[in-house]
Write an enzyme that holds these catalytic residues in place. Structure first.
Site, short mmCIF file in Angstrom:
data_model
loop_
_atom_site.label_atom_id
_atom_site.label_comp_id
_atom_site.label_asym_id
_atom_site.label_seq_id
_atom_site.Cartn_x
_atom_site.Cartn_y
_atom_site.Cartn_z
N GLN A 98 -12.06 -19.99 -29.93
CA GLN A 98 -11.00 -19.68 -29.26
C GLN A 98 -10.75 -20.49 -27.86
O GLN A 98 -10.33 -19.93 -26.95
CB GLN A 98 -10.98 -17.94 -28.87
CG GLN A 98 -10.55 -17.13 -30.10
CD GLN A 98 -9.13 -17.67 -30.69
OE1 GLN A 98 -8.36 -18.05 -29.82
NE2 GLN A 98 -9.00 -17.28 -31.78
N SER A 99 -11.54 -21.55 -27.89
CA SER A 99 -11.35 -22.46 -26.60
C SER A 99 -10.19 -22.63 -26.19
O SER A 99 -9.34 -23.17 -26.90
CB SER A 99 -12.07 -23.74 -26.91
OG SER A 99 -11.87 -24.55 -25.90
#
Ligand code: PLP
Length: 341
Positions: A77-78
């Protein structure tokens, strides 16, 4: 602007200065000090965040080298990789990522946005987020670069470890942010005693602390760790400040005793929602109409709220809370957020 930054290649990707807004209702509700929010979430590119000003320097360097493809790594989920993807698309470059599976590897939040951007995303069957700083993924990124080269591209790899140039330029972006903030405080006749922000890899806090020291700011920067222990986080920040002070020839050194990093709000670990984080997200939304994120700014605000309640600040103090963005991830955390405690 700091002279040695002025000479660096830079592209315009965001809208700066980002707003510095009064959070009066939040501050009244907490019965505490005056709080202003530095709205880095409104930086403009792809739902905003602290990475955009880093990429203005990093991708300018990539373009200078003739790159037409960008490769990076982080957790699934960067926010960073999402910003890299959006900026790459804007600049006509091909974005490729090796993402650690970690939490929320489903096509939601930032991964949904990658899907729309048509980023090349490979989710690695690795769950230890620290691997993004390690040799295995670094080597895999080299292989992706070789593959792209074989197909006629000129790839540029963004790594997050000092002494890599992209890690140095990321911090430079936040040295520059210190300059911007100090100007805003001066123009608004605001005397701030503290700046509070989330700390993960440390580049953001490092840049802010280094720039603030160089420009003789009077406030103290407090990092709320969302990832590492205090000792490890301090070491990361110092690694960045040392390298960037040299790179920019600032002639100053930040020492560990000048840093304040609090690791009491990480909870069970990076990316794992805490009840305090969920409460902080709710409180800021319900008092200010501002959304925080579940991984960084929610935990940083949980820390700030707790420190206010514990009497860490005077009621006459002014605190700048840096909203570093991350909002897309909120949607991936739907289940944890709606779950009853
Ligand atoms: C929204 C958000 N806030 C804060 C941070 C922390 O920045 P740093 O890694 O420079 O400490 C990140 C980094 O991933 C982020 O995405």
């Amino acid at each position: 602007m700091i002279a040695s930054i002025e000479n660096l290649p830079r592209l315009r990707l965001g809208f700066y200065p980002t707003p510095l807004t009064e959070a009066r209702h939040l501050s009244d509700t907490l019965g505490g000090p005056r709080i202003l929010i530095k709205r880095e979430d409104l930086s403009g590119l792809a739902l905003g965040g602290n990475k955009c000003r880093m990429l203005e320097f990093i991708l300018a360097e990539a373009k200078k080298r003739g790159a037409d493809a960008v490769i990076s790594t982080a957790g699934s989920q960067s926010n960073y990789c999402l910003q890299i993807a959006a900026a790459s698309r804007k600049l006509g470059m091909r974005p490729s990522f090796l993402l650690v599976k970690h939490v929320h590897a489903e096509t939601q939040g930032n991964l949904l946005l990658h899907n729309i951007l048509k980023s090349d995303v490979e989710i690695l069957e690795i769950t230890d987020i620290r691997e993004v700083f390690g040799d295995i993924i670094s080597q895999k990124m080299n292989e992706v670069a070789d593959d792209l080269r074989a197909r006629g591209y000129k790839p540029f790899i963004i790594r997050h470890t000092i002494p890599d140039l992209s890690a140095i330029l990321a911090t430079v972006g936040w040295v520059n942010a210190a300059d911007e903030l100090i100007t805003q405080l001066k123009d608004g006749n605001i005397s701030a005693q503290y700046v509070v922000l989330a700390n993960a890899g440390g580049a953001t806090q490092a840049g802010l602390v280094l720039g603030s020291k160089y420009l003789s700011a009077n406030y103290k920067v407090i990092g709320i760790s969302v990832f590492q222990s205090e000792g490890a986080a301090v070491a990361s920040v110092i690694e960045h400040t040392d390298a960037v002070s040299d790179f920019l020839k600032l002639g100053i050194k930040v020492t560990p005793d000048e840093l304040e990093i609090n690791d009491s709000y990480v909870g069970e670990g990076y990316g794992i929602l805490t009840e305090e984080c969920k409460a902080a997200i709710g409180l800021v939304a319900q008092t200010e109409g501002i959304f925080l994120d579940p991984v960084y700014t929610g935990k940083a605000m949980a820390g700030l709220i707790d420190l206010i309640r514990k009497g860490r600040f005077k009621s006459t103090d002014t605190i700048i809370f840096v909203h570093t963005g991350g909002i897309p991830a909120l949607f991936a955390y739907q289940q944890e957020i709606v779950k009853q405690a």
